[in-house]
Design a protein around this motif. Structure first.
Motif, PDB file in Angstrom:
ATOM      1  N   ALA A 124      -2.350   0.661   8.747  1.00 12.86           N
ATOM      2  CA  ALA A 124      -2.311   0.227   7.351  1.00 12.86           C
ATOM      3  C   ALA A 124      -3.109   1.176   6.470  1.00 12.86           C
ATOM      4  CB  ALA A 124      -2.888  -1.184   7.253  1.00 12.86           C
ATOM      5  N   GLY A 125      -2.890   2.471   6.644  1.00 12.78           N
ATOM      6  CA  GLY A 125      -3.730   3.425   5.911  1.00 12.78           C
ATOM      7  C   GLY A 125      -5.179   3.091   6.173  1.00 12.78           C
ATOM      8  N   MET A 126      -5.455   2.710   7.425  1.00 12.69           N
ATOM      9  CA  MET A 126      -6.782   2.182   7.745  1.00 12.69           C
ATOM     10  C   MET A 126      -7.774   3.303   8.050  1.00 12.69           C
ATOM     11  SD  MET A 126      -7.950  -0.583  10.591  1.00 12.69           S
ATOM     12  CE  MET A 126      -7.136  -1.977   9.823  1.00 12.69           C
ATOM     13  N   THR A 127      -8.895   3.255   7.339  1.00 16.24           N
ATOM     14  CA  THR A 127      -9.938   4.267   7.492  1.00 16.24           C
ATOM     15  C   THR A 127     -10.783   3.994   8.735  1.00 16.24           C
ATOM     16  OG1 THR A 127     -10.034   4.392   5.099  1.00 16.24           O
ATOM     17  CG2 THR A 127     -11.914   5.308   6.310  1.00 16.24           C
TER      18      THR A 127
ATOM     19  N   GLN B 260     -11.046   7.922  -1.680  1.00 12.71           N
ATOM     20  CA  GLN B 260     -11.234   6.804  -2.609  1.00 12.71           C
ATOM     21  C   GLN B 260     -11.337   7.366  -4.023  1.00 12.71           C
ATOM     22  OE1 GLN B 260     -11.252   3.413  -1.766  1.00 12.71           O
ATOM     23  NE2 GLN B 260     -10.522   4.312   0.147  1.00 12.71           N
TER      24      GLN B 260
ATOM     25  N   ASP C 192      -7.617   3.824  -2.511  1.00 12.64           N
ATOM     26  CA  ASP C 192      -7.189   5.093  -1.921  1.00 12.64           C
ATOM     27  C   ASP C 192      -6.285   5.876  -2.893  1.00 12.64           C
ATOM     28  OD1 ASP C 192      -7.789   2.966  -0.047  1.00 12.64           O
ATOM     29  OD2 ASP C 192      -7.370   4.406   1.527  1.00 12.64           O
TER      30      ASP C 192
ATOM     31  N   ARG D 240     -16.157  -0.467  11.843  1.00 10.44           N
ATOM     32  CA  ARG D 240     -14.899  -0.896  12.468  1.00 10.44           C
ATOM     33  C   ARG D 240     -14.853  -0.447  13.927  1.00 10.44           C
ATOM     34  NH1 ARG D 240     -11.081   0.613   7.272  1.00 10.44           N
ATOM     35  NH2 ARG D 240     -11.665  -1.222   6.033  1.00 10.44           N
TER      36      ARG D 240
ATOM     37  N   ASN E  32     -12.202  -6.301   1.754  1.00 10.82           N
ATOM     38  CA  ASN E  32     -12.403  -5.757   3.105  1.00 10.82           C
ATOM     39  C   ASN E  32     -12.003  -4.304   3.298  1.00 10.82           C
ATOM     40  OD1 ASN E  32     -13.564  -7.814   4.754  1.00 10.82           O
ATOM     41  ND2 ASN E  32     -11.656  -8.951   4.502  1.00 10.82           N
ATOM     42  N   THR E  33     -11.577  -3.656   2.229  1.00  9.62           N
ATOM     43  CA  THR E  33     -11.224  -2.240   2.381  1.00  9.62           C
ATOM     44  C   THR E  33     -12.481  -1.393   2.198  1.00  9.62           C
ATOM     45  OG1 THR E  33     -10.767  -2.011   0.036  1.00  9.62           O
ATOM     46  CG2 THR E  33      -8.911  -2.612   1.450  1.00  9.62           C
ATOM     47  N   THR E  34     -12.346  -0.114   2.473  1.00  6.64           N
ATOM     48  CA  THR E  34     -13.498   0.766   2.291  1.00  6.64           C
ATOM     49  C   THR E  34     -13.873   0.852   0.803  1.00  6.64           C
ATOM     50  OG1 THR E  34     -11.943   2.609   2.410  1.00  6.64           O
ATOM     51  CG2 THR E  34     -13.252   2.169   4.364  1.00  6.64           C
TER      52      THR E  34
ATOM     53  N   TYR F  22      -7.486   8.337   8.207  1.00  4.66           N
ATOM     54  CA  TYR F  22      -6.693   7.160   8.570  1.00  4.66           C
ATOM     55  C   TYR F  22      -6.313   7.245  10.053  1.00  4.66           C
ATOM     56  CZ  TYR F  22      -5.637   6.436   3.547  1.00  4.66           C
ATOM     57  OH  TYR F  22      -5.689   6.218   2.199  1.00  4.66           O
TER      58      TYR F  22
ATOM     59  N   PHE G 237      -4.969  -7.440   4.493  1.00  6.34           N
ATOM     60  CA  PHE G 237      -5.640  -6.310   5.141  1.00  6.34           C
ATOM     61  C   PHE G 237      -6.807  -6.805   5.994  1.00  6.34           C
ATOM     62  CE2 PHE G 237      -8.685  -2.823   5.409  1.00  6.34           C
ATOM     63  CZ  PHE G 237      -7.871  -1.823   5.919  1.00  6.34           C
TER      64      PHE G 237
ATOM     65  N   GLN H 282      -9.668  -4.106  -3.199  1.00  2.92           N
ATOM     66  CA  GLN H 282      -8.945  -4.946  -2.242  1.00  2.92           C
ATOM     67  C   GLN H 282      -9.972  -5.414  -1.223  1.00  2.92           C
ATOM     68  OE1 GLN H 282      -5.191  -2.907  -0.837  1.00  2.92           O
ATOM     69  NE2 GLN H 282      -6.613  -1.210  -0.989  1.00  2.92           N
TER      70      GLN H 282
ATOM     71  N   GLU I  94     -11.833  10.135   3.571  1.00  4.20           N
ATOM     72  CA  GLU I  94     -11.748   9.366   4.811  1.00  4.20           C
ATOM     73  C   GLU I  94     -10.556   9.777   5.694  1.00  4.20           C
ATOM     74  OE1 GLU I  94     -10.610   5.374   2.606  1.00  4.20           O
ATOM     75  OE2 GLU I  94     -12.774   5.482   2.915  1.00  4.20           O
TER      76      GLU I  94
ATOM     77  N   PHE J 128       0.838  -1.198   0.000  1.00  7.92           N
ATOM     78  CA  PHE J 128       0.000   0.000   0.000  1.00  7.92           C
ATOM     79  C   PHE J 128       0.873   1.248   0.000  1.00  7.92           C
ATOM     80  CE2 PHE J 128      -3.405   2.655   2.084  1.00  7.92           C
ATOM     81  CZ  PHE J 128      -4.428   2.364   1.194  1.00  7.92           C
TER      82      PHE J 128
HETATM   83  N1  GLN Z   1      -8.187   3.029   3.573  1.00  3.26           N
HETATM   84  C1  GLN Z   1      -8.707   1.790   3.123  1.00  3.26           C
HETATM   85  C2  GLN Z   1      -9.386   1.055   4.243  1.00  3.26           C
HETATM   86  O1  GLN Z   1      -9.167   1.340   5.366  1.00  3.26           O
HETATM   87  C3  GLN Z   1      -7.646   0.888   2.484  1.00  3.26           C
HETATM   88  C4  GLN Z   1      -6.545   0.492   3.388  1.00  3.26           C
HETATM   89  C5  GLN Z   1      -5.592  -0.525   2.797  1.00  3.26           C
HETATM   90  O2  GLN Z   1      -5.866  -1.139   1.774  1.00  3.26           O
HETATM   91  N2  GLN Z   1      -4.464  -0.724   3.404  1.00  3.26           N
HETATM   92  O3  GLN Z   1     -10.143   0.154   4.035  1.00  3.26           O
END
Ligand code: GLN
Length: 251
Positions: free
Chosen positions: A97-100, A120, A186, A105, A146-148, A212, A80, A144, A210, A43
């Motif tokens: 992980a650049g997680m939104t 996005q 993203d 969640r 399970n991602t947003t 992170y 992810f 990907q 979003e 990512f």
């Molecule tokens: N920001 C996106 C999410 O949280 C993608 C994150 C990722 O693929 N690492 O779902």
């Protein structure tokens, strides 16, 4: 007799020394010295592998946080979709992980303050049939799992039109080979993928904005607070901005 007394005292001394090691090993009894971070290192520019090392914005910020806490960062590269479950079960101390941050969640994990923004976007082939978000309807969308991007695309355009890949790189490969018509992902990873692959572009229309953040197990508020305090300092003193500027020079 004398010999056995000697042996006994050696054994006793060993017990005392080992006992002290066990008791005094951690600096506060139970305190761990390793900070285990789960990520998905496909990512860029947030986390990726370069020359056999984990690099990227999240990796550098996490290292700076660990430094402040006097801990050593250990990175686990996983799918992810495995991050939140692993954090909940205690397999990992945190997920970065650049997680939104999303409402859903937040039912499963807690989040730190946000340290970056994501958007996005839609990647398409140059000269393809998709010119705007409206054209995405009815087309095959790569995401990907399970991602947003996955969650929004499935909700807005129908699950039957969404093809899920383990990571962004695989989704982009599928776009190049014509298996999907676009990829929703993203913005910064999208830019990195478009720069690394000929014949792709990003639609100008931005899809969803979003925040992170770092996630923690619900019950691990102690670590959440410590990490958040360190993160706050790193945001306040400009360290986070410096790291972001290093990887995203135009910002
Ligand atoms: N920001 C996106 C999410 O949280 C993608 C994150 C990722 O693929 N690492 O779902």
């Amino acid at each position: 007799m004398k010999k056995s007394v000697k042996i006994l005292s050696v054994v006793l001394a060993l017990v005392i020394v080992l006992g002290c090691f066990a008791a005094c090993g951690g600096d506060k009894g139970e305190t761990k010295t390793t900070l285990v971070m789960a990520t998905n290192a496909a990512f860029p520019p947030y986390e990726y592998v370069e020359g056999g090392e984990f690099v990227g914005i999240d990796v550098e910020i996490a290292n700076a946080i660990a430094n402040k806490l006097g801990m050593e960062l250990e990175i686990k590269d996983v799918d992810f979709g495995a991050i939140i479950g692993g954090v909940q079960s205690g397999k990992f101390d945190m997920g970065m992980a650049g997680m939104t941050v999303t409402e859903d969640r937040l039912k499963d994990v807690n989040f730190s303050d946000s340290y970056a923004k994501g958007v996005q976007v839609v990647i398409v082939k140059d000269g393809g049939t998709i010119a705007s978000l409206d054209d995405v309807a009815g087309k095959k969308i790569g995401v990907q799992t399970n991602t947003t991007g996955d969650i929004y695309a499935s909700g807005d355009f129908g699950e039957e039109n969404v093809v899920k890949y383990e990571n962004g790189a695989l989704a982009v490969e599928a776009l190049k080979s014509g298996k999907v018509d676009c990829v929703i992902i993203d913005n910064e990873p999208a830019k990195a993928y478009v720069a690394a692959n000929e014949g792709l572009k990003i639609l100008e229309t931005e899809y969803v904005e979003e925040d992170y953040a770092i996630c923690f197990a619900k019950e691990n508020t102690e670590l959440q607070e410590k990490v958040n305090a360190a993160l706050k300092e790193l945001i306040a003193d400009g360290s986070v901005k410096n790291v972001v500027d290093k990887y995203i020079p135009s910002k």
